[in-house]
Design an enzyme around this catalytic site. Sequence first.
Site, PDB file in Angstrom:
ATOM      1  N   SER A  50       0.847  -1.204   0.000  1.00 35.48           N
ATOM      2  CA  SER A  50       0.000   0.000   0.000  1.00 35.48           C
ATOM      3  C   SER A  50       0.882   1.253   0.000  1.00 35.48           C
ATOM      4  CB  SER A  50      -0.864   0.000   1.262  1.00 35.48           C
ATOM      5  OG  SER A  50      -0.008   0.180   2.395  1.00 35.48           O
ATOM      6  N   ASP A  82      -0.747  -1.739  -4.424  1.00 36.61           N
ATOM      7  CA  ASP A  82      -2.130  -1.632  -3.946  1.00 36.61           C
ATOM      8  C   ASP A  82      -2.543  -0.148  -3.934  1.00 36.61           C
ATOM      9  OD1 ASP A  82      -4.503  -2.595  -2.816  1.00 36.61           O
ATOM     10  OD2 ASP A  82      -3.753  -2.423  -0.756  1.00 36.61           O
ATOM     11  N   HIS A  83      -3.671   0.179  -4.530  1.00 38.65           N
ATOM     12  CA  HIS A  83      -4.185   1.552  -4.563  1.00 38.65           C
ATOM     13  C   HIS A  83      -3.147   2.573  -5.054  1.00 38.65           C
ATOM     14  CE1 HIS A  83      -8.038   0.554  -2.689  1.00 38.65           C
ATOM     15  NE2 HIS A  83      -7.363  -0.239  -1.889  1.00 38.65           N
ATOM     16  N   ASP A 104      -5.674   3.475  -8.906  1.00 38.34           N
ATOM     17  CA  ASP A 104      -6.953   3.757  -8.248  1.00 38.34           C
ATOM     18  C   ASP A 104      -7.442   5.153  -8.644  1.00 38.34           C
ATOM     19  OD1 ASP A 104      -9.069   4.273  -6.611  1.00 38.34           O
ATOM     20  OD2 ASP A 104      -8.115   3.594  -4.758  1.00 38.34           O
ATOM     21  N   GLU A 134     -10.125   0.515 -10.118  1.00 41.57           N
ATOM     22  CA  GLU A 134     -11.271   0.530  -9.194  1.00 41.57           C
ATOM     23  C   GLU A 134     -12.368   1.411  -9.761  1.00 41.57           C
ATOM     24  OE1 GLU A 134     -10.403   1.107  -5.000  1.00 41.57           O
ATOM     25  OE2 GLU A 134     -12.239   2.270  -4.712  1.00 41.57           O
ATOM     26  N   HIS A 180     -12.420  -0.782   4.013  1.00 44.75           N
ATOM     27  CA  HIS A 180     -11.110  -1.087   4.603  1.00 44.75           C
ATOM     28  C   HIS A 180     -11.138  -0.920   6.122  1.00 44.75           C
ATOM     29  CE1 HIS A 180      -9.865   0.238   0.432  1.00 44.75           C
ATOM     30  NE2 HIS A 180      -9.284  -0.939   0.531  1.00 44.75           N
ATOM     31  N   ASP A 232      -5.735  -7.158   4.623  1.00 47.79           N
ATOM     32  CA  ASP A 232      -4.701  -6.437   5.357  1.00 47.79           C
ATOM     33  C   ASP A 232      -4.987  -6.464   6.864  1.00 47.79           C
ATOM     34  OD1 ASP A 232      -2.752  -4.804   6.353  1.00 47.79           O
ATOM     35  OD2 ASP A 232      -3.193  -3.074   5.108  1.00 47.79           O
TER      36      ASP A 232
END
Length: 284
Positions: A50, A82-83, A104, A134, A180, A232
């Site tokens: 992340s 991630d993202h 993202d 996304e 999340h 996570d």
Amino acid sequence: MSLVSMAEILRDAQKGGYAIGAFNCNNMEIVQAIVAAAEAEKSPVIVQASQGAMRYAGIEYIAAMTCLAAEKASVPVALHLDHGTSFAQVMNCVRNNFTSVMIDGSQLSLEDNIALTKKVVEAVRPLGISVEAELGKIGGTEDDISVSAEDALFTDPNEAEIFVRETQVDALAVAIGTAHGQYKGVPKLDFDRLEEIRKRVDIPIVLHGSSGVPDEDIRKAISLGVSKVNIDTNIREAFMNAARKVIAEHPNEIDPRKILGPAREATTEIIREKIRLFGSSGKA
Ligand code: G3H
Ligand code: 13P
Ligand code: ZN
């Protein structure tokens, strides 16, 4: 073996009706736990980093640790951003041997999200790197979302069809009621929406915010087309609960290995449980 592309293991998962776990790493112990769990379960796995992980450990460390763990493993391992927040960050991951990226653009308009995602796909696909995007806004459990606002934030199946056709992305993260972090109550997933998206979109679907979602809902989501499940928070909980237990039992312990070792073991165990739940054991 060398790191593999994420698209490759997700395609097999989609065909086989199971999902691949994508586990967030922040330090050496977690990288080792993810790969050890995959090895023990003979499962392909995705190690993901992340924004916070890269700020904490540094992109070079994450990449070097994961590349080494993958080289030593006999199961396929993909390294995924991630993202991802920008084209520049994606290219930095490419330079650091990532085999997959998420861009993202969910905060952007549909048009701008399409344009950004398309730009990333065109740049990295020739390099054999896969792309997740996304659509809809997944958010955090801390975000105070009212029921009437939910519809506007959830992924619109029509838009999903247009988005995938226009961008040719490899995997699509959808907003169907997960968030999340730690849930305050039990999350309620919109399975009708997931089914509708599945009808319009034939690429692997990604479920974010999967820690704390009841097992039966995870199984149902996988049966309706989810091929990548992001975890996570459950890792943080397992790691820190184990570390706290050692510290409580041995308050004068000064050897970090005596605390981080059990934390790594507990993390391996929770990841093995998730891999079994996702149905990818024995699929390597
Ligand atoms: O995708 C979100 C992660 O679960 C948390 O991100 O490591 O930046 O806090 P972070
Ligand atoms: P959780 O922390 O809720 O498991 O979410 C993980 C995630 O979606 C990472 O992208
Ligand atoms: Zn996420």
